[in-house]
Write a protein that holds these residues in place. Structure first.
Motif, short mmCIF file in Angstrom:
data_model
loop_
_atom_site.label_atom_id
_atom_site.label_comp_id
_atom_site.label_asym_id
_atom_site.label_seq_id
_atom_site.Cartn_x
_atom_site.Cartn_y
_atom_site.Cartn_z
N MET A 1 0.86 -1.20 0.00
CA MET A 1 0.00 0.00 0.00
C MET A 1 0.88 1.24 0.00
O MET A 1 1.10 1.89 1.02
N THR A 2 1.40 1.58 -1.19
CA THR A 2 2.53 2.50 -1.30
C THR A 2 2.21 3.96 -1.00
O THR A 2 3.12 4.76 -0.80
N ASN A 3 0.93 4.33 -0.98
CA ASN A 3 0.61 5.74 -0.66
C ASN A 3 0.36 5.93 0.84
O ASN A 3 -0.09 6.99 1.27
N ARG B 1 1.50 1.59 7.71
CA ARG B 1 1.52 0.19 7.27
C ARG B 1 1.88 -0.74 8.43
O ARG B 1 1.30 -1.82 8.57
N GLU B 2 2.81 -0.29 9.27
CA GLU B 2 3.20 -1.12 10.44
C GLU B 2 2.05 -1.23 11.43
O GLU B 2 1.83 -2.29 12.03
N MET B 3 1.29 -0.13 11.60
CA MET B 3 0.14 -0.17 12.50
C MET B 3 -0.91 -1.16 11.97
O MET B 3 -1.49 -1.94 12.74
N GLN C 1 -0.32 -3.73 10.01
CA GLN C 1 0.28 -5.07 10.14
C GLN C 1 0.13 -5.60 11.57
O GLN C 1 -0.10 -6.79 11.79
N LYS C 2 0.23 -4.71 12.53
CA LYS C 2 0.15 -5.08 13.95
C LYS C 2 -1.27 -5.50 14.34
O LYS C 2 -1.47 -6.36 15.19
N ASN C 3 -2.28 -4.87 13.68
CA ASN C 3 -3.68 -5.08 14.10
C ASN C 3 -4.48 -6.04 13.22
O ASN C 3 -5.46 -6.62 13.69
N PHE C 4 -4.06 -6.16 11.96
CA PHE C 4 -4.91 -6.86 11.00
C PHE C 4 -4.14 -7.89 10.17
O PHE C 4 -2.91 -7.87 10.12
N VAL C 5 -4.92 -8.72 9.50
CA VAL C 5 -4.37 -9.66 8.53
C VAL C 5 -5.24 -9.58 7.27
O VAL C 5 -6.43 -9.27 7.34
#
Length: 347
Positions: free
Chosen positions: A49-51, A57-59, A61-65
């Motif tokens: 998700m480049t924008n 993005r890390e947040m 990754q920490k909360n969702f899949v």
């Protein structure tokens, strides 16, 4: 302490995503950006998700899949048909099929792992129903086939049929949510008129579809309009009788004014007599209908045999003489077990 279980992000609505960002001190429009990545762009990872900033993005990754499907194996038939063995996030497998013709490419998608019903002539019915597919898993099958259509046939997917593994009306809510995404401008933007949901006939759910005002087409796997015969090949018919089915289809037509398609296989010694033809003609009289006579695809044990061409021609002549539209459909993808009734995860 155990690890916090991450939430499937595609189970969230756009509004819930917007709320998530606001509650984490960010702008609501970030939810719109992520929603677009998930559905319009079919992102497989947050990293892509480049924008979005690295922190965002890390947040995520920490909360969702993102429980994205994976095409585990792709087989191509001599006639151009493509079958995908699709691996789900929990390692279960379903199959979906791309059927090309000169003018269109059709996706045949699955709605359940295995099937809830017990049709004796269908390989999928021999698999235990393990679970319903989620809306995103149905959507992903369509996206994968659209990509294959563009790659191998240089055109986008034109039609979708819910005729793969499972009984779609036994997974009604998830199927409708998937179709909503497929037809939404936020998703694939396909017309609902290009989508057909094929059911073995669950009267209560056919009525519900009519009440819900759905815009897609309805097909019913009928195969016999004689109660005893239909129950012998589709045992659930003892519960969902032809009388109940007919009444629900009458209700469907009254509410939607949409013509019903009957899928119909003719088997030797089972439903290949004039009596069977006459019963089908009577069954078609209560609402406008068309018949697709489908070539039978054997599933190894020889209990069911394709009827003779003479018997099929007799059906065709009789139906046409009674002003009922009839098409004889030849099966596609038989050499890779991709034809109607053959999906059984042999791979």
């Amino acid at each position: 302490m155990g690890q916090i279980k991450k939430k499937d992000i595609r189970a969230l609505t756009r509004e819930q995503l917007r709320d998530f960002f606001v509650s984490n001190g960010d702008k609501a429009f970030r939810g719109n950006q992520v929603y677009e990545w998930l559905w319009q762009k079919s992102a497989h990872s947050f990293e892509g998700m480049t924008n979005l900033s690295r922190e965002t993005r890390e947040m995520l990754q920490k909360n969702f899949v993102i429980n994205h499907i994976k095409v585990d194996q792709m087989q191509r038939s001599a006639d151009g048909t493509i079958k995908n063995a699709v691996r789900l996030h929990d390692d279960l497998i379903v199959e979906s099929v791309l059927i090309p013709t000169q003018t269109r490419t059709t996706a045949c998608v699955s709605s359940q792992v295995g099937c809830s019903l017990d049709c004796k002539f269908c390989a999928t019915a021999r698999l235990k129903r393990m679970r319903n597919l989620n809306p995103d898993e149905i959507y992903d099958q369509v996206v994968a086939i659209d990509n294959e259509s563009r790659l191998y046939f240089d055109r986008p997917l034109s039609n979708i049929v819910f005729m793969g593994m499972g009984e779609p009306l036994m997974n009604y809510n998830n199927v409708l949510k998937a179709i909503d995404k497929i037809t939404s401008p936020d998703g694939l933007g396909m017309s609902p008129k290009r989508i057909t949901v094929s059911t073995s006939g669950v009267p209560k759910m056919i009525r519900k579809m009519a009440d819900d005002g759905v815009k897609f087409k309805l097909a019913v796997s009928l195969h016999s309009a004689i109660e005893q015969t239909r129950t012998s090949i589709m045992p659930f018919n003892a519960t969902f009788t032809l009388v109940d089915l007919r009444e629900s289809l009458q209700y469907w037509y009254q509410k939607t004014k949409s013509r019903i398609t009957y899928e119909y296989v003719v088997w030797e010694g089972i439903n290949d007599t004039q009596k069977d033809i006459d019963a089908l003609i009577r069954f078609c009289r209560f609402a406008p209908a068309k018949i697709n006579i489908i070539e039978y695809n054997p599933i190894d044990d020889g209990e069911f045999q394709q009827a003779s061409n003479t018997a099929i021609e007799k059906y065709q002549r009789s139906l046409e003489a009674n002003n009922i539209t009839v098409t004889v459909r030849r099966s596609r993808g038989k050499d890779i077990d991709a034809a109607c009734g053959q999906l059984a995860n042999k791979s």
